[in-house]
Design an enzyme around this catalytic site. Sequence first.
Site, PDB file in Angstrom:
ATOM      1  N   ASP A   1     -28.566 -38.854  -4.579  1.00  0.00           N
ATOM      2  CA  ASP A   1     -27.258 -38.741  -5.209  1.00  0.00           C
ATOM      3  C   ASP A   1     -26.174 -38.769  -4.132  1.00  0.00           C
ATOM      4  OD1 ASP A   1     -26.993 -38.438  -7.972  1.00  0.00           O
ATOM      5  OD2 ASP A   1     -26.156 -36.426  -7.775  1.00  0.00           O
TER       6      ASP A   1
ATOM      7  N   TYR B   1     -22.899 -37.405  -2.103  1.00  0.00           N
ATOM      8  CA  TYR B   1     -22.298 -36.071  -1.922  1.00  0.00           C
ATOM      9  C   TYR B   1     -21.211 -35.874  -2.975  1.00  0.00           C
ATOM     10  CZ  TYR B   1     -24.460 -36.133   2.760  1.00  0.00           C
ATOM     11  OH  TYR B   1     -25.341 -36.180   3.812  1.00  0.00           O
TER      12      TYR B   1
ATOM     13  N   PHE C   1     -26.914 -40.125   2.791  1.00  0.00           N
ATOM     14  CA  PHE C   1     -26.935 -39.153   3.899  1.00  0.00           C
ATOM     15  C   PHE C   1     -25.708 -39.222   4.812  1.00  0.00           C
ATOM     16  CE2 PHE C   1     -31.537 -39.538   2.936  1.00  0.00           C
ATOM     17  CZ  PHE C   1     -31.794 -38.210   2.628  1.00  0.00           C
TER      18      PHE C   1
ATOM     19  N   HIS D   1     -38.394 -33.752   2.497  1.00  0.00           N
ATOM     20  CA  HIS D   1     -36.957 -34.038   2.605  1.00  0.00           C
ATOM     21  C   HIS D   1     -36.349 -33.288   3.802  1.00  0.00           C
ATOM     22  CE1 HIS D   1     -32.737 -34.262   1.286  1.00  0.00           C
ATOM     23  NE2 HIS D   1     -33.129 -35.284   0.541  1.00  0.00           N
TER      24      HIS D   1
END
Length: 222
Positions: A67, A69, A80, A189
């Site tokens: 998703d 931010y 990221f 993750h």
Amino acid sequence: MGILVKIENSWKKILQEEFEKDYFKSLSNFVSEEYSKHTIYPPAASIFNAFNLCPFHSIKVLILGQDPYHQPNQAHGLCFSVNEEMPIPASLKNIFKELNADLAIVSPSNGNLERWAKQGVFLLNATLTVRDNEAGSHQNKGWEIFTDAIIKTLAAERENIVFILWGAYAQKKECLIDTSKHLVLKSPHPSPLSSYRGFFGNKHFSKANEYLIRTKQVPINW
């Protein structure tokens, strides 16, 4: 009305059929309405940033996020990655820590990963938009169908791409990839909640470069 898809030419040709499908038209109308009524990230002009920085045939590595931010001024269309002036988020800090441990690369002063994208690192989120302060608010609206189609197309039409899948969500996408002609790298993750379960020490950056060299491609200057 729908969103105006401004996307790099190679992608435009490859995705033309996808844009014509009913689900994408519904998704486009939904996203357009969301932008008109709410604060949505990333800015509309940056939704396809990952595609615009990484033409289809220049992709060497795909890193999959989930998703964008959902806080102001962070998201700019690359998973990221954050805009230069923003503090580096926790997951990205851990990515830089692993990069340092793996290849002795000093952590950058900012979290903008455009320099990776310009070298062929496709920084794709499964969902490309989100409401302000509402994580996951645009999931299950059609973006995942679109991004799954992209992963499938890349895996089918290209060879010797490194697919980096961090976390359980990303790892579910392995079924879209022919592992006989691509390298799939998986680990927990980089989030602080899971990074100590095996993200640290995964050496994915050096493994990706070793594979690129082995398949006669130029390695990434991480």
